[in-house]
Design a protein around this motif. Structure first.
Motif, PDB file in Angstrom:
ATOM      1  N   ALA A 108      42.090 133.837  45.609  1.00 22.34           N
ATOM      2  CA  ALA A 108      43.221 133.880  45.199  1.00 22.34           C
ATOM      3  C   ALA A 108      44.188 135.124  44.762  1.00 22.34           C
ATOM      4  O   ALA A 108      45.186 135.406  44.804  1.00 22.34           O
ATOM      5  CB  ALA A 108      43.310 132.925  43.793  1.00 22.34           C
TER       6      ALA A 108
ATOM      7  N   ALA B 284      37.741 129.734  42.525  1.00 22.03           N
ATOM      8  CA  ALA B 284      38.775 129.882  43.514  1.00 22.03           C
ATOM      9  C   ALA B 284      39.772 130.803  42.856  1.00 22.03           C
ATOM     10  O   ALA B 284      40.452 131.556  43.769  1.00 22.03           O
ATOM     11  CB  ALA B 284      39.339 128.443  44.420  1.00 22.03           C
ATOM     12  N   LYS B 285      40.236 130.508  41.649  1.00 23.74           N
ATOM     13  CA  LYS B 285      41.048 131.358  40.733  1.00 23.74           C
ATOM     14  C   LYS B 285      40.658 132.528  40.704  1.00 23.74           C
ATOM     15  O   LYS B 285      41.431 133.483  39.900  1.00 23.74           O
ATOM     16  CB  LYS B 285      41.426 130.493  39.758  1.00 23.74           C
ATOM     17  CG  LYS B 285      42.773 129.399  40.304  1.00 23.74           C
ATOM     18  CD  LYS B 285      43.948 129.809  40.483  1.00 23.74           C
ATOM     19  CE  LYS B 285      44.807 128.770  40.743  1.00 23.74           C
ATOM     20  NZ  LYS B 285      46.241 129.264  41.187  1.00 23.74           N
ATOM     21  N   GLY B 286      39.393 132.856  40.685  1.00 21.50           N
ATOM     22  CA  GLY B 286      38.687 134.224  40.456  1.00 21.50           C
ATOM     23  C   GLY B 286      38.343 134.355  39.196  1.00 21.50           C
ATOM     24  O   GLY B 286      38.310 135.520  38.616  1.00 21.50           O
TER      25      GLY B 286
ATOM     26  N   GLY C 212      47.475 136.290  45.673  1.00 26.05           N
ATOM     27  CA  GLY C 212      48.124 136.565  44.791  1.00 26.05           C
ATOM     28  C   GLY C 212      48.993 137.721  44.885  1.00 26.05           C
ATOM     29  O   GLY C 212      50.025 138.003  44.887  1.00 26.05           O
ATOM     30  N   LEU C 213      48.268 138.883  45.327  1.00 24.28           N
ATOM     31  CA  LEU C 213      48.723 140.366  45.551  1.00 24.28           C
ATOM     32  C   LEU C 213      50.067 140.272  46.305  1.00 24.28           C
ATOM     33  O   LEU C 213      50.862 140.916  46.521  1.00 24.28           O
ATOM     34  CB  LEU C 213      47.558 141.268  45.851  1.00 24.28           C
ATOM     35  CG  LEU C 213      47.953 142.597  46.257  1.00 24.28           C
ATOM     36  CD1 LEU C 213      48.638 143.357  44.590  1.00 24.28           C
ATOM     37  CD2 LEU C 213      46.981 143.526  46.551  1.00 24.28           C
TER      38      LEU C 213
ATOM     39  N   GLY D 230      50.199 138.283  35.313  1.00 23.33           N
ATOM     40  CA  GLY D 230      50.784 137.817  36.493  1.00 23.33           C
ATOM     41  C   GLY D 230      51.038 136.447  36.590  1.00 23.33           C
ATOM     42  O   GLY D 230      51.219 135.707  37.536  1.00 23.33           O
TER      43      GLY D 230
ATOM     44  N   SER E 204      49.593 145.916  37.072  1.00 18.14           N
ATOM     45  CA  SER E 204      49.496 144.487  37.713  1.00 18.14           C
ATOM     46  C   SER E 204      48.101 144.213  37.600  1.00 18.14           C
ATOM     47  O   SER E 204      47.191 144.633  38.349  1.00 18.14           O
ATOM     48  CB  SER E 204      50.103 144.622  39.018  1.00 18.14           C
ATOM     49  OG  SER E 204      49.397 143.563  39.702  1.00 18.14           O
ATOM     50  N   ALA E 205      47.558 143.155  36.986  1.00 18.73           N
ATOM     51  CA  ALA E 205      46.488 142.477  36.738  1.00 18.73           C
ATOM     52  C   ALA E 205      45.992 142.162  38.315  1.00 18.73           C
ATOM     53  O   ALA E 205      44.816 142.307  38.562  1.00 18.73           O
ATOM     54  CB  ALA E 205      46.515 141.157  36.098  1.00 18.73           C
ATOM     55  N   LEU E 206      46.695 141.934  39.043  1.00 20.86           N
ATOM     56  CA  LEU E 206      46.457 141.411  40.709  1.00 20.86           C
ATOM     57  C   LEU E 206      45.899 142.684  41.406  1.00 20.86           C
ATOM     58  O   LEU E 206      44.999 142.414  41.905  1.00 20.86           O
ATOM     59  CB  LEU E 206      47.459 140.799  41.393  1.00 20.86           C
ATOM     60  CG  LEU E 206      47.887 139.405  40.891  1.00 20.86           C
ATOM     61  CD1 LEU E 206      49.129 139.232  39.822  1.00 20.86           C
ATOM     62  CD2 LEU E 206      48.566 138.678  42.173  1.00 20.86           C
ATOM     63  N   GLY E 207      46.632 143.722  41.355  1.00 22.31           N
ATOM     64  CA  GLY E 207      46.119 144.804  42.141  1.00 22.31           C
ATOM     65  C   GLY E 207      44.816 145.199  41.572  1.00 22.31           C
ATOM     66  O   GLY E 207      43.978 145.388  42.511  1.00 22.31           O
TER      67      GLY E 207
ATOM     68  N   SER F 137      52.084 136.014  43.473  1.00 28.36           N
ATOM     69  CA  SER F 137      52.251 134.811  42.526  1.00 28.36           C
ATOM     70  C   SER F 137      50.829 134.397  42.665  1.00 28.36           C
ATOM     71  O   SER F 137      50.009 134.129  43.554  1.00 28.36           O
ATOM     72  CB  SER F 137      52.854 133.664  43.310  1.00 28.36           C
ATOM     73  OG  SER F 137      52.375 132.481  42.903  1.00 28.36           O
ATOM     74  N   LEU F 138      50.068 133.985  41.347  1.00 27.83           N
ATOM     75  CA  LEU F 138      48.828 133.554  41.340  1.00 27.83           C
ATOM     76  C   LEU F 138      48.819 132.234  41.260  1.00 27.83           C
ATOM     77  O   LEU F 138      47.700 131.583  40.856  1.00 27.83           O
ATOM     78  CB  LEU F 138      47.936 134.269  39.947  1.00 27.83           C
ATOM     79  CG  LEU F 138      47.285 135.366  40.296  1.00 27.83           C
ATOM     80  CD1 LEU F 138      46.818 136.170  38.649  1.00 27.83           C
ATOM     81  CD2 LEU F 138      46.254 135.224  41.155  1.00 27.83           C
ATOM     82  N   LYS F 139      49.951 131.342  41.431  1.00 29.35           N
ATOM     83  CA  LYS F 139      49.796 130.006  40.980  1.00 29.35           C
ATOM     84  C   LYS F 139      49.372 129.757  39.403  1.00 29.35           C
ATOM     85  O   LYS F 139      48.314 129.007  39.680  1.00 29.35           O
ATOM     86  CB  LYS F 139      49.288 129.134  42.221  1.00 29.35           C
ATOM     87  CG  LYS F 139      49.903 129.381  43.647  1.00 29.35           C
ATOM     88  CD  LYS F 139      49.632 128.150  44.433  1.00 29.35           C
ATOM     89  CE  LYS F 139      50.395 127.837  45.495  1.00 29.35           C
ATOM     90  NZ  LYS F 139      50.724 126.581  45.668  1.00 29.35           N
ATOM     91  N   THR F 140      49.632 130.200  38.833  1.00 26.88           N
ATOM     92  CA  THR F 140      49.210 130.367  37.352  1.00 26.88           C
ATOM     93  C   THR F 140      50.529 130.268  36.269  1.00 26.88           C
ATOM     94  O   THR F 140      51.366 131.068  36.474  1.00 26.88           O
ATOM     95  CB  THR F 140      48.451 131.382  36.940  1.00 26.88           C
ATOM     96  OG1 THR F 140      47.162 131.402  38.050  1.00 26.88           O
ATOM     97  CG2 THR F 140      47.807 131.342  35.596  1.00 26.88           C
TER      98      THR F 140
ATOM     99  N   ILE G 224      41.468 130.091  31.109  1.00 27.68           N
ATOM    100  CA  ILE G 224      42.046 129.022  31.998  1.00 27.68           C
ATOM    101  C   ILE G 224      41.470 127.525  31.443  1.00 27.68           C
ATOM    102  O   ILE G 224      40.018 127.780  31.349  1.00 27.68           O
ATOM    103  CB  ILE G 224      41.832 129.068  33.501  1.00 27.68           C
ATOM    104  CG1 ILE G 224      42.602 130.514  33.912  1.00 27.68           C
ATOM    105  CG2 ILE G 224      42.480 127.946  34.236  1.00 27.68           C
ATOM    106  CD1 ILE G 224      42.731 130.633  35.311  1.00 27.68           C
TER     107      ILE G 224
ATOM    108  N   LEU H 111      42.204 142.458  42.508  1.00 24.48           N
ATOM    109  CA  LEU H 111      41.549 142.631  43.827  1.00 24.48           C
ATOM    110  C   LEU H 111      40.480 143.758  44.162  1.00 24.48           C
ATOM    111  O   LEU H 111      39.651 143.532  44.653  1.00 24.48           O
ATOM    112  CB  LEU H 111      42.857 142.990  44.752  1.00 24.48           C
ATOM    113  CG  LEU H 111      42.688 143.056  46.313  1.00 24.48           C
ATOM    114  CD1 LEU H 111      42.060 141.613  46.502  1.00 24.48           C
ATOM    115  CD2 LEU H 111      44.000 142.992  47.083  1.00 24.48           C
TER     116      LEU H 111
ATOM    117  N   LEU I  74      39.386 139.305  37.439  1.00 22.50           N
ATOM    118  CA  LEU I  74      40.871 139.265  36.695  1.00 22.50           C
ATOM    119  C   LEU I  74      40.814 139.338  35.162  1.00 22.50           C
ATOM    120  O   LEU I  74      41.791 139.126  34.544  1.00 22.50           O
ATOM    121  CB  LEU I  74      41.328 137.868  37.195  1.00 22.50           C
ATOM    122  CG  LEU I  74      42.168 138.100  38.433  1.00 22.50           C
ATOM    123  CD1 LEU I  74      42.813 136.542  38.869  1.00 22.50           C
ATOM    124  CD2 LEU I  74      43.578 138.777  37.855  1.00 22.50           C
TER     125      LEU I  74
END
Lengths: 339, 339
Positions: A49, B113-115, A53-54, A115, B48-51, A58-61, B93, B54, B59
């Motif tokens: 994800a 899957a959401k990490g 997401g990166l 995010g 960015s939490a995503l960057g 979008s993390l679908k959250t 979550i 990754l 996360l």
DNA sequence: TCCTCCTAGGTAATCGTTTACGCGTAAACG
DNA sequence: CGTTTACGCGTAAACGATTACCTAGGAGGA
């Protein structure tokens, strides 16, 4: 954990093809698809994800900020949110505001930093000017329980204003002539609207309004206040379930004669409202549906669809006290299942 | 949204330096640090939490799977979890299992899957063999409410077994001689342990065990069962709050004489247990603390620290019925605040 | 003077995806 | 038979951070 590259290698194709197989974003021949699917199975590959997401930003959250999940109103709304979110493969992060503007700001900031694609909240700020606060954020926001539609934020609320009037009228029709409202926290749109509904219905009869704080203690104070009135209301409507609890406990302990001689009405069904003697009448909000609807609107906004600025869901009034148990649907609405 | 590169450009430094300023991972001169901080302010930059996620493969998110957040036990545990998580800048979550193995599997898969960095759960599977299921996952897991320590998964539970015995003994000491247990879903460690605590304490007196399903309906059935006994217990301990509700409602409606003539004990405090007449005695679990502790252990495991395989938190027994209201702390333990 | 060490900070690879382009091949069409 | 169109697929550049490795300069010791 295997990556999309491992899968590509094993299937003898490019990562692009694997990606397209996963997402169905481009035609892929049956042969190739089969190879890819098999390779994914072999490596039991789960797309990350994070990587996705990166790239897609979008993390679908989505974020859900409740005043307090311990309050069953919010818990039920949340279940609705979660079930709708899961249908679209979104997950939900929960935060608490505890009805505090500071906590709320912090919660929103944190969610955005994480995010999330959008936020669902029961806004603590609701003065018309103050509410602009919510328009500044970089992700879509949908408000539930409380109205924010003045500032262009979609809101999901109930017709509790009408329901309050309905409840008062119900008892007016049975001969009651003195009504009190134990109102919630000032400034909330629900408090305002329920107050208006009450005023309208109670007029021209004698009526009182006591402003609590939406917490247990507010009910305790209300009980004391009630006991001090030289002439007392025969019907008391409490604007929230925590205050109702404080009120009932205090009356039960210190003023049992008031408890047994007045009709109590509260908002939001809780198990104890039917256990306590005498049982409370209750205005039932469609909590689960509020959650489902709000989540649905938010997802639509995330996908850039237009949504209505105000969605109103119907309440159901359940009369339990004085003189018989009746379920009384509001006019012009299907009575919604609490689900 | 500005990126770390924008900040670097504006401050006239490299992205590495900006990153190190943010995380304090390398010495940076006061001069440079100031420049960077100012640039971040100017652009109101939020990493960015995503960057980050990754790159670091984290996360800072944990998963919490509850049977049902609408049950106030889980809601309170969750508040504990969330407050502990937030202290460490983690978010949570939430998923539901609804006591269903299929839902539970799905929830775990989705979370991974959401990490998420780890998972907190009240396991639905708890047979000693069956429980190996939980050892297969790629992220750390901590179990709460139910014991899983046999399979090397840290668990946070309460000493409800002792508390059950204590409660029975309390009423034995007051002359009661016939005891019943309305037990929860079979297979759960809590059901097993509470059953043992009950058996031990009730012996050698006459006693009954009725197996419910841990849901409201279980209580309804239990009421019917109770009414059919030629000789009836004078003390009934219900193993979970939903069943207690079903039991009380049914007794109140159909067998009021049973309700008023037997002592009822339940587990987990709920508002209505003190409102109903006669009020219920209750074994209070430290729900908030369960959440805090479980979250704490999980975070430690995420950071590869060793943690104890079993943590037991003390319950508190509150006697409300027959003949006076007493708060009775269990021996050998501080009575924990419900907070 | 030369060597070593420390400090400050830059370069660029990397995490795991998605996706804009581009390139063959083959069918369809005139 | 040439030209178009469609189809199937690969190449490689992002996305936004972290971090291993390197450079440069100055201080200190022998």
């Amino acid at each position: 954990m295997s990556t999309i590259r491992d899968v590509a290698k094993r299937a003898g194709v490019s990562t692009a093809t694997v990606s397209h197989v996963i997402n169905g974003t481009r035609a892929v021949s049956g042969q190739t698809r089969l190879l890819v699917v098999q390779a994914m199975k072999d490596l039991n590959f789960v797309p990350s994800a994070l990587g996705r997401g990166l790239r897609t930003n979008s993390l679908k959250t989505i974020g859900f900020v409740a005043a307090d999940l311990t309050n069953s109103f919010f818990a039920h709304v949340f279940r609705g949110v979660e079930s709708r979110a899961r249908e679209s493969n979104y997950t939900v992060i929960v935060s608490h505001s505890d009805e505090d503007v500071g906590h709320e700001s912090e919660a929103i900031q944190n969610l955005i930093a994480k995010g999330v694609d959008g936020i669902l909240l029961a806004p603590v700020r609701s003065g018309p000017d103050d509410a602009e606060f919510y328009t500044e954020f970089s992700v879509p926001i949908v408000s539930y329980d409380r109205r924010l539609s003045a500032v262009n934020i979609p809101s999901v609320v109930t017709n509790s204003q009408d329901a309050v009037g309905e409840a008062i009228n119900f008892f007016k029709a049975r001969g009651h002539e003195r009504f009190a409202l134990i109102a919630g926290k000032q400034g909330l749109s629900t408090t305002l609207e329920r107050g208006q509904g009450f005023e309208q219905a109670a007029n021209p009869h004698r009526h009182w309004v006591f402003y609590g704080d939406s917490r247990y203690e507010g009910g305790v104070h209300a009980a004391r206040w009630l006991s001090e009135q030289p002439v007392r209301p025969s019907v008391v409507l409490v604007g929230n379930n925590l205050m109702a609890m404080g009120l009932v406990v205090t009356l039960q302990e210190h003023y049992p004669e008031i408890l047994s001689s007045t009709v109590l009405i509260t908002i939001d069904e809780e198990p104890w409202t039917s256990f306590v003697r005498p049982p409370l009448s209750v205005i039932v909000q469609p909590t689960h549906e509020i959650g489902v609807t709000a989540a649905d609107l938010l997802l639509q906004r995330i996908h850039h669809a237009e949504v209505p600025l105000l969605t109103t869901l119907p309440c159901r009034f359940v009369a339990r006290s004085d003189p018989v148990t009746v379920s009384h649907p509001l006019p012009d609405y299907e009575s919604g299942p609490a689900s």
